[in-house]
Design a protein around this motif. Structure first.
Motif, PDB file in Angstrom:
ATOM      1  N   VAL A   1       0.867  -1.175   0.000  1.00 13.84           N
ATOM      2  CA  VAL A   1       0.000   0.000   0.000  1.00 13.84           C
ATOM      3  C   VAL A   1       0.905   1.226   0.000  1.00 13.84           C
ATOM      4  O   VAL A   1       1.891   1.295   0.728  1.00 13.84           O
ATOM      5  N   PHE A   2       0.589   2.222  -0.851  1.00 11.16           N
ATOM      6  CA  PHE A   2       1.499   3.356  -1.028  1.00 11.16           C
ATOM      7  C   PHE A   2       1.338   4.389   0.094  1.00 11.16           C
ATOM      8  O   PHE A   2       0.371   4.377   0.851  1.00 11.16           O
ATOM      9  N   ALA A   3       2.302   5.324   0.147  1.00 17.06           N
ATOM     10  CA  ALA A   3       2.369   6.313   1.230  1.00 17.06           C
ATOM     11  C   ALA A   3       1.168   7.253   1.281  1.00 17.06           C
ATOM     12  O   ALA A   3       0.886   7.850   2.321  1.00 17.06           O
ATOM     13  N   ASN A   4       0.446   7.378   0.162  1.00 16.11           N
ATOM     14  CA  ASN A   4      -0.707   8.295   0.136  1.00 16.11           C
ATOM     15  C   ASN A   4      -2.013   7.608   0.531  1.00 16.11           C
ATOM     16  O   ASN A   4      -3.084   8.207   0.439  1.00 16.11           O
TER      17      ASN A   4
ATOM     18  N   GLN B   1       2.368  -4.971   2.660  1.00 11.82           N
ATOM     19  CA  GLN B   1       3.434  -4.125   3.166  1.00 11.82           C
ATOM     20  C   GLN B   1       3.117  -2.639   3.013  1.00 11.82           C
ATOM     21  O   GLN B   1       2.496  -2.229   2.030  1.00 11.82           O
ATOM     22  N   ILE B   2       3.583  -1.843   3.963  1.00 12.78           N
ATOM     23  CA  ILE B   2       3.561  -0.390   3.817  1.00 12.78           C
ATOM     24  C   ILE B   2       4.741  -0.030   2.921  1.00 12.78           C
ATOM     25  O   ILE B   2       5.890  -0.290   3.269  1.00 12.78           O
ATOM     26  N   HIS B   3       4.467   0.539   1.758  1.00 16.13           N
ATOM     27  CA  HIS B   3       5.501   0.728   0.735  1.00 16.13           C
ATOM     28  C   HIS B   3       6.548   1.775   1.148  1.00 16.13           C
ATOM     29  O   HIS B   3       7.747   1.562   0.975  1.00 16.13           O
ATOM     30  N   TRP B   4       6.081   2.906   1.628  1.00 15.57           N
ATOM     31  CA  TRP B   4       6.959   3.980   2.121  1.00 15.57           C
ATOM     32  C   TRP B   4       6.319   4.567   3.376  1.00 15.57           C
ATOM     33  O   TRP B   4       5.092   4.596   3.489  1.00 15.57           O
ATOM     34  N   PRO B   5       7.122   5.064   4.300  1.00 18.58           N
ATOM     35  CA  PRO B   5       6.550   5.669   5.510  1.00 18.58           C
ATOM     36  C   PRO B   5       5.678   6.877   5.172  1.00 18.58           C
ATOM     37  O   PRO B   5       5.897   7.554   4.161  1.00 18.58           O
TER      38      PRO B   5
ATOM     39  N   ILE C   1       1.068  13.019   6.696  1.00 20.18           N
ATOM     40  CA  ILE C   1       1.662  12.304   7.830  1.00 20.18           C
ATOM     41  C   ILE C   1       0.533  11.669   8.637  1.00 20.18           C
ATOM     42  O   ILE C   1      -0.335  12.362   9.183  1.00 20.18           O
ATOM     43  N   VAL C   2       0.527  10.352   8.673  1.00 24.76           N
ATOM     44  CA  VAL C   2      -0.492   9.571   9.388  1.00 24.76           C
ATOM     45  C   VAL C   2       0.215   8.801  10.499  1.00 24.76           C
ATOM     46  O   VAL C   2       1.253   8.169  10.243  1.00 24.76           O
ATOM     47  N   PRO C   3      -0.319   8.830  11.724  1.00 22.55           N
ATOM     48  CA  PRO C   3       0.324   8.065  12.797  1.00 22.55           C
ATOM     49  C   PRO C   3       0.411   6.580  12.426  1.00 22.55           C
ATOM     50  O   PRO C   3      -0.561   6.010  11.918  1.00 22.55           O
ATOM     51  N   ILE C   4       1.549   5.974  12.693  1.00 26.30           N
ATOM     52  CA  ILE C   4       1.732   4.566  12.340  1.00 26.30           C
ATOM     53  C   ILE C   4       0.717   3.679  13.068  1.00 26.30           C
ATOM     54  O   ILE C   4       0.306   2.642  12.549  1.00 26.30           O
ATOM     55  N   GLU C   5       0.285   4.102  14.254  1.00 26.91           N
ATOM     56  CA  GLU C   5      -0.711   3.333  14.997  1.00 26.91           C
ATOM     57  C   GLU C   5      -1.998   3.173  14.189  1.00 26.91           C
ATOM     58  O   GLU C   5      -2.600   2.090  14.153  1.00 26.91           O
ATOM     59  N   GLU C   6      -2.428   4.253  13.521  1.00 25.99           N
ATOM     60  CA  GLU C   6      -3.656   4.204  12.725  1.00 25.99           C
ATOM     61  C   GLU C   6      -3.517   3.219  11.561  1.00 25.99           C
ATOM     62  O   GLU C   6      -4.412   2.406  11.296  1.00 25.99           O
TER      63      GLU C   6
END
Length: 319
Positions: free
Chosen positions: A83-86, A113-117, A125-130
């Motif tokens: 899944v992409f960063a956007n 996988q998360i493709h990019w942070p 910018i999305v919290p990684i927890e979400e």
């Protein structure tokens, strides 16, 4: 080809993995769908049962090509997508996964996988927890079997791991690009996280097929790859000359030698793309090369001709 467990999951992956960035066509030139489908199928028939793709590769086109190649053997294949960063807000992750499931013509994704942070490529910018909450929900539903991250540094990986089990890290990693060895490899070893290396042939540089002074089409992403520029490229040519006798000793190609070295590293597996059937078959053969500890050490030292002169920036392209 012998398989390995993905992290702490029950998923068996092959140490050589079919990469399909090129299948999306975007940022590549001279790619034909029919050739890519044949290459993916040839890889599978040669024992590479794990295939890596992403929603952003041609906006789903790569995923659709994977489905065209492997749908009739889906139960024997391992699908990894990203899944992409956007798309890292909760609802966006769910929607992106559903799109990928449709593109891949499947009801489950083995590794998502998360493709990019979050925040990269000017994304929100999305919290990684979400994001992790959404991924955990997809896992509970059975839509995905394992969670991975790509292009994360150690701090980002540690933070993501606070909110759920991370079974893989996908970084750029090759004999000529070894940034992860400083602090990510030890963390992955300690926490039983599989390393799924991309650009494992340094985007083709380690095949030895590019002559001094080679210039890429401006539309080809490799035109901006730091390894193909200036003194880095000259040092790479020098290193390749020193690797050739070792490849001859093992009766293999430079590419096969580089892949064999990589999958001999701790926790490491190698994604390798292919434009045609022969390349796919040749990549698979790298899984059968047995390197001694002395071989690995000798190859390691030659690779440092290139890597000792690189800076600490983990991104391989001047984007």
């Amino acid at each position: 080809m012998q398989t390995r467990l993905l992290g702490t999951s029950e998923i068996q992956i092959t140490p050589i993995i079919m990469g399909t960035w090129q299948a999306g066509k975007k940022m590549w030139v001279g790619i034909e769908d029919a050739d890519t489908i044949k290459a993916i199928r040839a890889a599978f028939d040669a024992g590479i049962t794990t295939v890596d793709t992403a929603e952003v590769y041609g906006e789903g086109h790569s995923e659709q090509i994977v489905a065209s190649a492997l749908s009739d053997v889906r139960d024997k294949a391992v699908y990894a997508t990203k899944v992409f960063a956007n798309h890292l807000k909760y609802d966006q992750v769910i929607e992106a996964c559903d799109r990928s499931l449709k593109n891949l013509n499947t009801d489950y994704i083995d590794l998502y996988q998360i493709h990019w942070p979050a925040g990269t490529f000017k994304s929100e910018i999305v919290p990684i927890e979400e994001t992790m909450n959404a991924l955990n929900h997809l896992k509970e539903q059975g839509k995905i079997r394992a969670i991975g991250v790509s292009n994360f540094n150690r701090a980002q990986l540690e933070e993501a791991a606070q909110y759920g089990r991370i079974d893989s890290l996908q970084p750029p990693y090759s004999l000529f690009w070894r940034w992860i060895e400083k602090d990510l490899t030890p963390y992955c070893v300690e926490n039983n996280i599989s390393i799924v290396a991309y650009s494992s042939l340094a985007q083709g540089l380690l095949t030895g097929k590019f002559e001094p002074g080679h210039k890429f089409d401006p539309q080809d992403n490799r035109a901006k790859n730091k390894l193909f520029q200036g003194e880095n490229y000259d040092r790479a040519q020098s290193a390749l000359d020193k690797l050739r006798p070792i490849a001859e000793r093992h009766q293999c190609s430079l590419a096969q030698l580089a892949l064999a070295w990589l999958i001999a590293q701790p926790q490491a597996n190698a994604i390798a793309g292919a434009r045609n059937e022969q390349q796919a078959v040749d990549n698979a053969k790298a899984g059968d090369i047995n390197l001694s500890a002395d071989d690995v050490q000798e190859i390691d030292a030659i690779g440092r001709i290139v890597t000792d002169h690189l800076d600490d920036n983990p991104i391989m392209w001047n984007w």
